[in-house]
Write an enzyme that holds these catalytic residues in place. Sequence first.
Site, PDB file in Angstrom:
ATOM      1  CG  ASP A 164      -1.846  -1.202   1.291  1.00  0.00           C
ATOM      2  OD1 ASP A 164      -1.674  -2.031   0.598  1.00  0.00           O
ATOM      3  OD2 ASP A 164      -2.879  -1.195   2.120  1.00  0.00           O
ATOM      4  CD  GLU A 394      -0.510  -6.481   8.456  1.00  0.00           C
ATOM      5  OE1 GLU A 394      -0.771  -5.967   9.489  1.00  0.00           O
ATOM      6  OE2 GLU A 394      -0.818  -6.015   7.280  1.00  0.00           O
TER       7      GLU A 394
HETATM    8  C1  DGY Z   1      -5.707  -2.271   3.771  1.00  0.00           C
HETATM    9  O1  DGY Z   1      -7.043  -1.973   4.125  1.00  0.00           O
HETATM   10  O2  DGY Z   1      -4.843  -1.829   4.768  1.00  0.00           O
HETATM   11  C2  DGY Z   1      -5.401  -3.058   2.758  1.00  0.00           C
HETATM   12  O3  DGY Z   1      -4.130  -3.273   2.655  1.00  0.00           O
HETATM   13  C3  DGY Z   1      -6.183  -2.985   1.495  1.00  0.00           C
HETATM   14  O4  DGY Z   1      -5.840  -4.184   0.670  1.00  0.00           O
END
Ligand code: DGY
Length: 429
Positions: A164, A394
């Site tokens: 992201d 994560e």
């Molecule tokens: C989030 O909502 O952080 C996700 O990475 C979008 O895919």
Amino acid sequence: MSSADLDQTAKSILIENDQGGYTVPTKGLYPYQWNWDSVFVALGFATFDQDRAWREIEMLFEGQWRDGMVPHILFRKDDPSYFPGPSVWGTDGGPIPSSGHSQPPVAATVISDLVDSDTSGKALGRAAALFPSLMNWHRWFLAYRDPEAKGAMSVIHPWESGRDNLPDWDDALRAVVVKDIGPYERKDTSHVDPAMRPHKEDYDRYLSIMAACRNVGWDPAEVARTCPFFVADPGVTFIFLRASRDLLTLAEKLGKDAEADEIKGWINRMETGVKSLWHDGLKAHVALDRRSGKHTDGISSMSFLAPYAGIADQETLESLQGHFDRIAEKVRYLMPSYDPEHTSYEPLRYWRGPVWAMVNYMIARGFAEVGDSARAERLRNDTASLVEASGFAEYFSPETAAGAGGGTFSWTAAIWLTWASPTHVEQAA
Ligand code: DGY
């Protein structure tokens, strides 16, 4: 905790996050089925339940759009703990409410792995059933993420890359005009320390891109033509190229001659086109903003996927090995998601520095395949050390091994089971 205990915890995480055939990445922060998360999760399930591994991928493809796209999120039920949910996306392209773009297409590779490791005798049949859907998804990528047949895949949203807030997107994202978004409330920062997540100005633009695509009804050709964000990504490009090679192997196993010829054409196109992502100064493949025509100026962990994609000429390999060793002197744990010598590097902020287990797995696989077992093993050892230090987070700090983002994370557990666990390594020996 011993390796055996960690193996047990990893299995329990997958079982706990199972929603009845598909798995959430982690409860709360990500309460739906995510595309590439699910596919990596299948590898984890395959270590103890092959039928369940197949089910994960089959359920993902249940959400395939009529045009061939496999969405990045399937909203099988509405969950107020996540934003932006189905009503914000406003899509209508497939049988299950979903987001409007895709994610890195790792599925053909993992399906091919499931066929290779099958002990049930049923895998090839299940792969055959998914084969037309895989073909259609790959064709969709070629038509709408490389519409001018340049041989490199673009993403229309940072989320489509799966990474992201990667610094690679900064300039292209800043060029997106913030509009049509209204007031909104983020939910991610109520689950996770905001210092580990994207900034508000990123979210404003994430939502503005969605609004622009909604305004053209998510029509894929219009999206490709008009989307304010359209960046060629080495990550998706390498993953697509690798997946196409694995799809070719599958086509040959299934006796699909016409499809095999078609896939060979894709591979040629990508092998040639990926050269356009090569940055002569950095000596690596980097992102290329198709709207501005500019390359980015940093090396991300996905630059190291060239060997995984079968791009292993001497210049590429030697320069990646040089970058690998240089970065290894800067941080304790490899592979940071962005070059630690770049000014945009941040060790704990999501994709601006942290280490991700499934990226390490893919990089290591490519390095092992070209005979660089030392660097592949370094990645495996580092991944194991991170999990031993901080559990199934994560992502992890490349400097301190601190776990960050969501906890009890499905793909970290899956990658542990399929690759990083010392138990797995002993069994494979
Ligand atoms: C989030 O909502 O952080 C996700 O990475 C979008 O895919």
